[in-house]
Design a protein around this motif. Structure first.
Motif, PDB file in Angstrom:
ATOM      1  N   THR A  21      -8.579  -6.745  16.139  1.00  0.00           N
ATOM      2  CA  THR A  21      -8.708  -7.910  17.017  1.00  0.00           C
ATOM      3  C   THR A  21     -10.187  -8.199  17.221  1.00  0.00           C
ATOM      4  OG1 THR A  21      -8.728  -6.576  19.030  1.00  0.00           O
ATOM      5  CG2 THR A  21      -6.588  -7.416  18.308  1.00  0.00           C
ATOM      6  N   GLY A  22     -10.458  -9.404  17.678  1.00  0.00           N
ATOM      7  CA  GLY A  22     -11.837  -9.761  17.955  1.00  0.00           C
ATOM      8  C   GLY A  22     -11.901 -11.057  18.729  1.00  0.00           C
ATOM      9  N   GLY A  23     -13.083 -11.388  19.144  1.00  0.00           N
ATOM     10  CA  GLY A  23     -13.303 -12.619  19.877  1.00  0.00           C
ATOM     11  C   GLY A  23     -13.231 -13.833  18.966  1.00  0.00           C
ATOM     12  N   LEU A  24     -13.331 -14.978  19.558  1.00  0.00           N
ATOM     13  CA  LEU A  24     -13.221 -16.231  18.814  1.00  0.00           C
ATOM     14  C   LEU A  24     -14.355 -16.374  17.805  1.00  0.00           C
ATOM     15  CD1 LEU A  24     -11.508 -18.734  18.505  1.00  0.00           C
ATOM     16  CD2 LEU A  24     -12.817 -19.801  20.332  1.00  0.00           C
ATOM     17  N   VAL A  48      -2.940 -15.186  19.733  1.00  0.00           N
ATOM     18  CA  VAL A  48      -3.896 -15.291  20.841  1.00  0.00           C
ATOM     19  C   VAL A  48      -3.587 -14.222  21.883  1.00  0.00           C
ATOM     20  CG1 VAL A  48      -4.762 -16.768  22.694  1.00  0.00           C
ATOM     21  CG2 VAL A  48      -4.181 -17.755  20.471  1.00  0.00           C
ATOM     22  N   ILE A  49      -4.617 -13.513  22.297  1.00  0.00           N
ATOM     23  CA  ILE A  49      -4.516 -12.512  23.359  1.00  0.00           C
ATOM     24  C   ILE A  49      -5.458 -12.951  24.465  1.00  0.00           C
ATOM     25  CG2 ILE A  49      -4.838 -10.084  23.967  1.00  0.00           C
ATOM     26  CD1 ILE A  49      -4.638  -9.514  20.896  1.00  0.00           C
ATOM     27  N   ARG A  50      -4.904 -13.259  25.626  1.00  0.00           N
ATOM     28  CA  ARG A  50      -5.722 -13.675  26.770  1.00  0.00           C
ATOM     29  C   ARG A  50      -5.789 -12.525  27.772  1.00  0.00           C
ATOM     30  NH1 ARG A  50      -8.226 -18.804  26.744  1.00  0.00           N
ATOM     31  NH2 ARG A  50      -8.535 -18.199  28.887  1.00  0.00           N
ATOM     32  N   ILE A  51      -6.994 -12.117  28.079  1.00  0.00           N
ATOM     33  CA  ILE A  51      -7.229 -11.116  29.118  1.00  0.00           C
ATOM     34  C   ILE A  51      -8.230 -11.730  30.068  1.00  0.00           C
ATOM     35  CG2 ILE A  51      -8.046  -8.792  29.638  1.00  0.00           C
ATOM     36  CD1 ILE A  51      -7.248  -8.010  26.777  1.00  0.00           C
ATOM     37  N   GLY A  52      -7.741 -12.224  31.172  1.00  0.00           N
ATOM     38  CA  GLY A  52      -8.594 -12.967  32.094  1.00  0.00           C
ATOM     39  C   GLY A  52      -9.102 -14.214  31.400  1.00  0.00           C
ATOM     40  N   LYS A  53     -10.408 -14.379  31.354  1.00  0.00           N
ATOM     41  CA  LYS A  53     -11.000 -15.523  30.664  1.00  0.00           C
ATOM     42  C   LYS A  53     -11.310 -15.210  29.198  1.00  0.00           C
ATOM     43  CE  LYS A  53     -13.116 -17.550  34.737  1.00  0.00           C
ATOM     44  NZ  LYS A  53     -14.360 -18.030  35.345  1.00  0.00           N
ATOM     45  N   ARG A  54     -11.120 -13.967  28.816  1.00  0.00           N
ATOM     46  CA  ARG A  54     -11.433 -13.541  27.443  1.00  0.00           C
ATOM     47  C   ARG A  54     -10.365 -14.045  26.480  1.00  0.00           C
ATOM     48  NH1 ARG A  54     -15.191 -12.056  24.019  1.00  0.00           N
ATOM     49  NH2 ARG A  54     -14.859 -10.088  22.982  1.00  0.00           N
ATOM     50  N   TYR A  55     -10.803 -14.609  25.361  1.00  0.00           N
ATOM     51  CA  TYR A  55      -9.923 -15.157  24.328  1.00  0.00           C
ATOM     52  C   TYR A  55     -10.082 -14.285  23.089  1.00  0.00           C
ATOM     53  CZ  TYR A  55      -7.727 -18.866  21.506  1.00  0.00           C
ATOM     54  OH  TYR A  55      -6.881 -19.614  20.712  1.00  0.00           O
ATOM     55  N   LEU A  56      -9.071 -13.490  22.802  1.00  0.00           N
ATOM     56  CA  LEU A  56      -9.113 -12.608  21.639  1.00  0.00           C
ATOM     57  C   LEU A  56      -8.101 -13.074  20.608  1.00  0.00           C
ATOM     58  CD1 LEU A  56      -9.227  -9.167  23.473  1.00  0.00           C
ATOM     59  CD2 LEU A  56     -11.145 -10.408  22.462  1.00  0.00           C
ATOM     60  N   ASN A  58      -5.693 -11.697  17.323  1.00  0.00           N
ATOM     61  CA  ASN A  58      -5.125 -10.591  16.561  1.00  0.00           C
ATOM     62  C   ASN A  58      -5.259 -10.935  15.084  1.00  0.00           C
ATOM     63  OD1 ASN A  58      -3.381  -8.876  15.138  1.00  0.00           O
ATOM     64  ND2 ASN A  58      -2.063  -8.617  16.933  1.00  0.00           N
ATOM     65  N   PHE A  59      -6.173 -10.269  14.394  1.00  0.00           N
ATOM     66  CA  PHE A  59      -6.457 -10.589  12.997  1.00  0.00           C
ATOM     67  C   PHE A  59      -5.282 -10.271  12.073  1.00  0.00           C
ATOM     68  CE2 PHE A  59     -11.171  -9.686  14.027  1.00  0.00           C
ATOM     69  CZ  PHE A  59     -11.345 -10.981  14.478  1.00  0.00           C
ATOM     70  N   MET A  60      -4.503  -9.258  12.397  1.00  0.00           N
ATOM     71  CA  MET A  60      -3.376  -8.908  11.543  1.00  0.00           C
ATOM     72  C   MET A  60      -2.345 -10.036  11.520  1.00  0.00           C
ATOM     73  SD  MET A  60      -3.187  -4.774  12.396  1.00  0.00           S
ATOM     74  CE  MET A  60      -1.532  -4.894  12.873  1.00  0.00           C
ATOM     75  N   LYS A  61      -2.099 -10.653  12.668  1.00  0.00           N
ATOM     76  CA  LYS A  61      -1.155 -11.770  12.718  1.00  0.00           C
ATOM     77  C   LYS A  61      -1.695 -12.995  12.000  1.00  0.00           C
ATOM     78  CE  LYS A  61       1.455 -10.628  16.866  1.00  0.00           C
ATOM     79  NZ  LYS A  61       1.914 -11.114  18.176  1.00  0.00           N
ATOM     80  N   VAL A  62      -2.998 -13.242  12.136  1.00  0.00           N
ATOM     81  CA  VAL A  62      -3.594 -14.391  11.446  1.00  0.00           C
ATOM     82  C   VAL A  62      -3.574 -14.155   9.939  1.00  0.00           C
ATOM     83  CG1 VAL A  62      -5.685 -15.755  11.134  1.00  0.00           C
ATOM     84  CG2 VAL A  62      -5.012 -15.057  13.419  1.00  0.00           C
ATOM     85  N   ASP A  63      -3.849 -12.920   9.496  1.00  0.00           N
ATOM     86  CA  ASP A  63      -3.786 -12.601   8.066  1.00  0.00           C
ATOM     87  C   ASP A  63      -2.388 -12.876   7.519  1.00  0.00           C
ATOM     88  OD1 ASP A  63      -6.436 -11.810   7.996  1.00  0.00           O
ATOM     89  OD2 ASP A  63      -5.981  -9.666   8.193  1.00  0.00           O
ATOM     90  N   ALA A  64      -1.373 -12.417   8.232  1.00  0.00           N
ATOM     91  CA  ALA A  64       0.022 -12.630   7.799  1.00  0.00           C
ATOM     92  C   ALA A  64       0.356 -14.116   7.766  1.00  0.00           C
ATOM     93  CB  ALA A  64       0.983 -11.887   8.707  1.00  0.00           C
ATOM     94  N   TYR A  65      -0.103 -14.854   8.774  1.00  0.00           N
ATOM     95  CA  TYR A  65       0.140 -16.299   8.834  1.00  0.00           C
ATOM     96  C   TYR A  65      -0.539 -17.012   7.666  1.00  0.00           C
ATOM     97  CZ  TYR A  65      -0.083 -21.127  10.521  1.00  0.00           C
ATOM     98  OH  TYR A  65       0.008 -22.481  10.623  1.00  0.00           O
ATOM     99  N   MET A  66      -1.787 -16.650   7.407  1.00  0.00           N
ATOM    100  CA  MET A  66      -2.525 -17.278   6.289  1.00  0.00           C
ATOM    101  C   MET A  66      -1.829 -16.989   4.955  1.00  0.00           C
ATOM    102  SD  MET A  66      -5.170 -18.936   7.329  1.00  0.00           S
ATOM    103  CE  MET A  66      -6.801 -18.944   7.987  1.00  0.00           C
ATOM    104  N   ASN A  67      -1.347 -15.761   4.780  1.00  0.00           N
ATOM    105  CA  ASN A  67      -0.626 -15.425   3.560  1.00  0.00           C
ATOM    106  C   ASN A  67       0.659 -16.231   3.427  1.00  0.00           C
ATOM    107  OD1 ASN A  67      -2.512 -13.583   2.628  1.00  0.00           O
ATOM    108  ND2 ASN A  67      -1.524 -11.846   3.655  1.00  0.00           N
ATOM    109  N   SER A  68       1.366 -16.421   4.544  1.00  0.00           N
ATOM    110  CA  SER A  68       2.636 -17.155   4.477  1.00  0.00           C
ATOM    111  C   SER A  68       2.440 -18.641   4.180  1.00  0.00           C
ATOM    112  CB  SER A  68       3.413 -16.984   5.782  1.00  0.00           C
ATOM    113  OG  SER A  68       2.820 -17.701   6.834  1.00  0.00           O
ATOM    114  N   ILE A  69       1.371 -19.251   4.663  1.00  0.00           N
ATOM    115  CA  ILE A  69       1.170 -20.677   4.399  1.00  0.00           C
ATOM    116  C   ILE A  69       0.494 -20.933   3.061  1.00  0.00           C
ATOM    117  CG2 ILE A  69       1.149 -21.290   6.843  1.00  0.00           C
ATOM    118  CD1 ILE A  69      -1.892 -21.654   6.614  1.00  0.00           C
ATOM    119  N   SER A  70      -0.075 -19.897   2.454  1.00  0.00           N
ATOM    120  CA  SER A  70      -0.755 -20.107   1.178  1.00  0.00           C
ATOM    121  C   SER A  70       0.175 -19.944  -0.017  1.00  0.00           C
ATOM    122  CB  SER A  70      -1.939 -19.144   1.044  1.00  0.00           C
ATOM    123  OG  SER A  70      -1.481 -17.813   0.936  1.00  0.00           O
ATOM    124  N   GLN A  71       1.381 -19.468   0.227  1.00  0.00           N
ATOM    125  CA  GLN A  71       2.313 -19.259  -0.887  1.00  0.00           C
ATOM    126  C   GLN A  71       3.190 -20.458  -1.141  1.00  0.00           C
ATOM    127  OE1 GLN A  71       4.372 -15.665   0.009  1.00  0.00           O
ATOM    128  NE2 GLN A  71       2.543 -14.426  -0.185  1.00  0.00           N
TER     129      GLN A  71
END
Length: 71
Positions: A21-24, A48-56, A58-71
């Protein structure tokens, strides 16, 4: 103190690729997108992971999403 700040600004891309995970800004650097585009992708991927005002992202979910839309 200034050395720590400069080191954070110049974080290597390899460090970002190893994170689950990481920031925006980290997500933008990892995927080569702008802030608005990255927010849209993260929301579409339900990564998206919201902790207070922090916007994080989840790279693993974005990776999976990118793979699914690129096929």
């Amino acid at each position: 103190m200034q050395e720590i700040t400069e080191a954070r600004k110049k974080r290597p891309t390899e460090d970002i690729k190893a994170q689950a995970t990481g920031g925006l800004n980290d997500a933008c650097a990892r995927y080569g997108l702008g802030i608005v585009g990255m927010k849209k992708v993260a929301e579409d991927a339900h990564a998206v992971i919201r902790i207070g005002k922090r916007y994080l992202v989840n790279f693993m979910k974005v990776d999976a999403y990118m793979n699914s839309i690129s096929q």
